[in-house]
Design a protein around this motif. Structure first.
Motif, PDB file in Angstrom:
ATOM      1  N   VAL A 117      36.064  22.499  42.333  1.00 61.60           N
ATOM      2  CA  VAL A 117      34.749  22.248  41.744  1.00 61.60           C
ATOM      3  C   VAL A 117      33.661  23.146  42.339  1.00 61.60           C
ATOM      4  CG1 VAL A 117      35.271  19.876  41.072  1.00 61.60           C
ATOM      5  CG2 VAL A 117      34.290  20.311  43.331  1.00 61.60           C
ATOM      6  N   THR A 118      33.942  23.779  43.456  1.00 61.22           N
ATOM      7  CA  THR A 118      32.991  24.671  44.116  1.00 61.22           C
ATOM      8  C   THR A 118      33.379  26.112  43.809  1.00 61.22           C
ATOM      9  OG1 THR A 118      32.696  23.103  45.926  1.00 61.22           O
ATOM     10  CG2 THR A 118      32.082  25.373  46.371  1.00 61.22           C
ATOM     11  N   PRO A 119      32.421  26.988  43.468  1.00 61.29           N
ATOM     12  CA  PRO A 119      32.773  28.391  43.267  1.00 61.29           C
ATOM     13  C   PRO A 119      33.532  28.923  44.492  1.00 61.29           C
ATOM     14  CG  PRO A 119      30.522  28.007  42.600  1.00 61.29           C
ATOM     15  CD  PRO A 119      30.995  26.750  43.276  1.00 61.29           C
ATOM     16  N   THR A 120      34.729  29.431  44.249  1.00 62.51           N
ATOM     17  CA  THR A 120      35.623  29.838  45.335  1.00 62.51           C
ATOM     18  C   THR A 120      36.123  31.256  45.091  1.00 62.51           C
ATOM     19  OG1 THR A 120      36.300  27.549  45.682  1.00 62.51           O
ATOM     20  CG2 THR A 120      37.768  29.257  46.546  1.00 62.51           C
ATOM     21  N   LEU A 121      35.967  32.091  46.106  1.00 68.43           N
ATOM     22  CA  LEU A 121      36.425  33.465  46.057  1.00 68.43           C
ATOM     23  C   LEU A 121      37.600  33.600  47.018  1.00 68.43           C
ATOM     24  CD1 LEU A 121      36.001  36.412  45.113  1.00 68.43           C
ATOM     25  CD2 LEU A 121      34.411  36.667  47.041  1.00 68.43           C
ATOM     26  N   ALA A 158      49.401  34.923  43.384  1.00 65.61           N
ATOM     27  CA  ALA A 158      50.461  34.644  42.410  1.00 65.61           C
ATOM     28  C   ALA A 158      50.356  33.211  41.901  1.00 65.61           C
ATOM     29  CB  ALA A 158      51.829  34.879  43.042  1.00 65.61           C
ATOM     30  N   VAL A 159      49.905  32.310  42.741  1.00 66.12           N
ATOM     31  CA  VAL A 159      49.752  30.916  42.336  1.00 66.12           C
ATOM     32  C   VAL A 159      48.724  30.792  41.220  1.00 66.12           C
ATOM     33  CG1 VAL A 159      48.877  28.670  43.101  1.00 66.12           C
ATOM     34  CG2 VAL A 159      50.501  29.907  44.517  1.00 66.12           C
ATOM     35  N   VAL A 160      47.627  31.540  41.296  1.00 64.26           N
ATOM     36  CA  VAL A 160      46.536  31.371  40.333  1.00 64.26           C
ATOM     37  C   VAL A 160      46.589  32.365  39.179  1.00 64.26           C
ATOM     38  CG1 VAL A 160      45.041  30.374  42.073  1.00 64.26           C
ATOM     39  CG2 VAL A 160      44.894  32.816  41.619  1.00 64.26           C
ATOM     40  N   ARG A 161      47.435  33.387  39.262  1.00 61.02           N
ATOM     41  CA  ARG A 161      47.522  34.390  38.202  1.00 61.02           C
ATOM     42  C   ARG A 161      47.889  33.716  36.884  1.00 61.02           C
ATOM     43  NH1 ARG A 161      50.756  38.043  40.609  1.00 61.02           N
ATOM     44  NH2 ARG A 161      48.949  39.022  41.531  1.00 61.02           N
ATOM     45  N   GLY A 162      47.127  33.998  35.852  1.00 59.89           N
ATOM     46  CA  GLY A 162      47.408  33.440  34.540  1.00 59.89           C
ATOM     47  C   GLY A 162      46.786  32.071  34.288  1.00 59.89           C
ATOM     48  N   LEU A 187      40.802  29.431  35.487  1.00 57.42           N
ATOM     49  CA  LEU A 187      40.115  28.751  36.588  1.00 57.42           C
ATOM     50  C   LEU A 187      38.677  29.251  36.669  1.00 57.42           C
ATOM     51  CD1 LEU A 187      43.000  29.122  39.176  1.00 57.42           C
ATOM     52  CD2 LEU A 187      42.440  27.090  37.847  1.00 57.42           C
ATOM     53  N   PRO A 188      37.752  28.589  35.983  1.00 57.95           N
ATOM     54  CA  PRO A 188      36.379  29.095  35.938  1.00 57.95           C
ATOM     55  C   PRO A 188      35.653  29.069  37.279  1.00 57.95           C
ATOM     56  CG  PRO A 188      36.528  26.943  34.880  1.00 57.95           C
ATOM     57  CD  PRO A 188      37.936  27.377  35.195  1.00 57.95           C
ATOM     58  N   ARG A 189      36.110  28.279  38.222  1.00 62.26           N
ATOM     59  CA  ARG A 189      35.423  28.191  39.511  1.00 62.26           C
ATOM     60  C   ARG A 189      36.157  28.927  40.623  1.00 62.26           C
ATOM     61  NH1 ARG A 189      34.788  23.177  37.180  1.00 62.26           N
ATOM     62  NH2 ARG A 189      32.660  22.730  36.574  1.00 62.26           N
ATOM     63  N   LEU A 190      37.168  29.715  40.247  1.00 61.77           N
ATOM     64  CA  LEU A 190      37.910  30.479  41.244  1.00 61.77           C
ATOM     65  C   LEU A 190      38.065  31.913  40.768  1.00 61.77           C
ATOM     66  CD1 LEU A 190      40.747  29.436  43.463  1.00 61.77           C
ATOM     67  CD2 LEU A 190      41.058  31.505  42.138  1.00 61.77           C
ATOM     68  N   LYS A 191      37.727  32.832  41.655  1.00 61.89           N
ATOM     69  CA  LYS A 191      37.883  34.254  41.371  1.00 61.89           C
ATOM     70  C   LYS A 191      38.691  34.859  42.517  1.00 61.89           C
ATOM     71  CE  LYS A 191      35.352  38.579  40.854  1.00 61.89           C
ATOM     72  NZ  LYS A 191      34.044  39.225  40.939  1.00 61.89           N
ATOM     73  N   THR A 192      39.556  35.797  42.177  1.00 66.02           N
ATOM     74  CA  THR A 192      40.331  36.482  43.200  1.00 66.02           C
ATOM     75  C   THR A 192      39.851  37.922  43.329  1.00 66.02           C
ATOM     76  OG1 THR A 192      42.025  37.087  41.591  1.00 66.02           O
ATOM     77  CG2 THR A 192      42.361  35.043  42.818  1.00 66.02           C
ATOM     78  N   HIS A 193      39.929  38.423  44.544  1.00 70.85           N
ATOM     79  CA  HIS A 193      39.564  39.817  44.804  1.00 70.85           C
ATOM     80  C   HIS A 193      40.669  40.424  45.654  1.00 70.85           C
ATOM     81  CE1 HIS A 193      36.996  43.314  45.329  1.00 70.85           C
ATOM     82  NE2 HIS A 193      37.361  43.300  46.599  1.00 70.85           N
ATOM     83  N   LEU A 194      41.351  41.407  45.111  1.00 72.00           N
ATOM     84  CA  LEU A 194      42.451  42.071  45.787  1.00 72.00           C
ATOM     85  C   LEU A 194      41.973  43.403  46.333  1.00 72.00           C
ATOM     86  CD1 LEU A 194      45.516  41.787  46.306  1.00 72.00           C
ATOM     87  CD2 LEU A 194      45.880  43.037  44.186  1.00 72.00           C
ATOM     88  N   ASP A 204      21.027  35.862  48.303  1.00 68.81           N
ATOM     89  CA  ASP A 204      21.212  34.815  47.292  1.00 68.81           C
ATOM     90  C   ASP A 204      21.826  35.354  45.997  1.00 68.81           C
ATOM     91  OD1 ASP A 204      21.247  32.146  46.629  1.00 68.81           O
ATOM     92  OD2 ASP A 204      19.224  32.137  45.815  1.00 68.81           O
ATOM     93  N   VAL A 205      22.766  36.284  46.152  1.00 68.08           N
ATOM     94  CA  VAL A 205      23.537  36.801  45.016  1.00 68.08           C
ATOM     95  C   VAL A 205      24.675  35.818  44.770  1.00 68.08           C
ATOM     96  CG1 VAL A 205      25.056  38.683  44.263  1.00 68.08           C
ATOM     97  CG2 VAL A 205      22.960  39.187  45.552  1.00 68.08           C
ATOM     98  N   PRO A 206      24.913  35.428  43.526  1.00 71.71           N
ATOM     99  CA  PRO A 206      26.037  34.518  43.268  1.00 71.71           C
ATOM    100  C   PRO A 206      27.353  35.088  43.824  1.00 71.71           C
ATOM    101  CG  PRO A 206      24.681  34.723  41.304  1.00 71.71           C
ATOM    102  CD  PRO A 206      24.179  35.750  42.302  1.00 71.71           C
ATOM    103  N   LEU A 207      28.135  34.226  44.407  1.00 71.27           N
ATOM    104  CA  LEU A 207      29.364  34.629  45.077  1.00 71.27           C
ATOM    105  C   LEU A 207      30.262  35.485  44.187  1.00 71.27           C
ATOM    106  CD1 LEU A 207      30.905  34.245  47.735  1.00 71.27           C
ATOM    107  CD2 LEU A 207      31.911  32.190  46.763  1.00 71.27           C
ATOM    108  N   PHE A 208      30.398  35.127  42.918  1.00 73.27           N
ATOM    109  CA  PHE A 208      31.289  35.854  42.026  1.00 73.27           C
ATOM    110  C   PHE A 208      30.758  37.236  41.656  1.00 73.27           C
ATOM    111  CE2 PHE A 208      33.532  31.911  40.082  1.00 73.27           C
ATOM    112  CZ  PHE A 208      34.088  31.645  41.323  1.00 73.27           C
ATOM    113  N   ASP A 209      29.484  37.492  41.896  1.00 75.97           N
ATOM    114  CA  ASP A 209      28.894  38.796  41.604  1.00 75.97           C
ATOM    115  C   ASP A 209      28.872  39.701  42.828  1.00 75.97           C
ATOM    116  OD1 ASP A 209      28.426  37.898  39.033  1.00 75.97           O
ATOM    117  OD2 ASP A 209      26.360  37.304  39.466  1.00 75.97           O
TER     118      ASP A 209
END
Length: 138
Positions: A75-79, A93-97, A100-107, A131-136
């Motif tokens: 429920v919390t924005p998670t990177l 690999a767990v989240v691929r596909g 998940l709107p509140r989870l972003k991956t960065h490789l 104060d830049v949004p985490l996903f940005d």
């Protein structure tokens, strides 16, 4: 309650198994502005059984430790930040596909989990201060 802490801008972050626990926190509460999990582990009970103080013969003991069972509940924005040197990246690999709107991956190509952290920590810290949004941020 400290005068220099904005309670609406508290972040949680950790590394390795702690990153997985930070993801679990993100699935349990929205009290944090964002969560950053560096090198989270898809199945910490399998990776570090000596640190698991539970009866691992019980399926539930594994499920609570494996993101594939609860990552949809975040429920919390998670990177999730991970290095990649050509070997499999378990947590990604767990989240691929998954949607998940509140989870972003960065490789971070060409990095292991430690050098990936080093390469992005300053950018993330500046984004939090500005104060830049985490996903940005990345």
């Amino acid at each position: 309650g400290l005068p220099w802490v904005d309670p609406d801008r508290v972040y949680l972050g950790s590394h390795g198994t702690g990153g997985t626990l930070a993801e679990l926190v993100a699935a349990q509460t929205d009290r944090y502005r964002g969560v950053v999990a560096f090198g989270a582990v898809a199945a910490p009970a399998a990776s570090y059984p000596a640190f698991v103080h539970d009866d691992l013969s019980r399926p539930k003991a594994w499920e609570v430790r494996a993101p594939k069972y609860w990552v949809r509940d975040i429920v919390t924005p998670t990177l999730v930040v991970e290095g990649f040197t050509g070997r499999g990246v378990m947590d990604l690999a767990v989240v691929r596909g998954m949607d998940l709107p509140r989870l972003k991956t960065h490789l971070v190509d060409g990095s292991d989990v430690v050098t990936a952290l080093v390469s992005v920590h300053e950018t993330l810290a500046n984004a939090i201060v500005d104060d830049v949004p985490l996903f940005d941020a990345l």
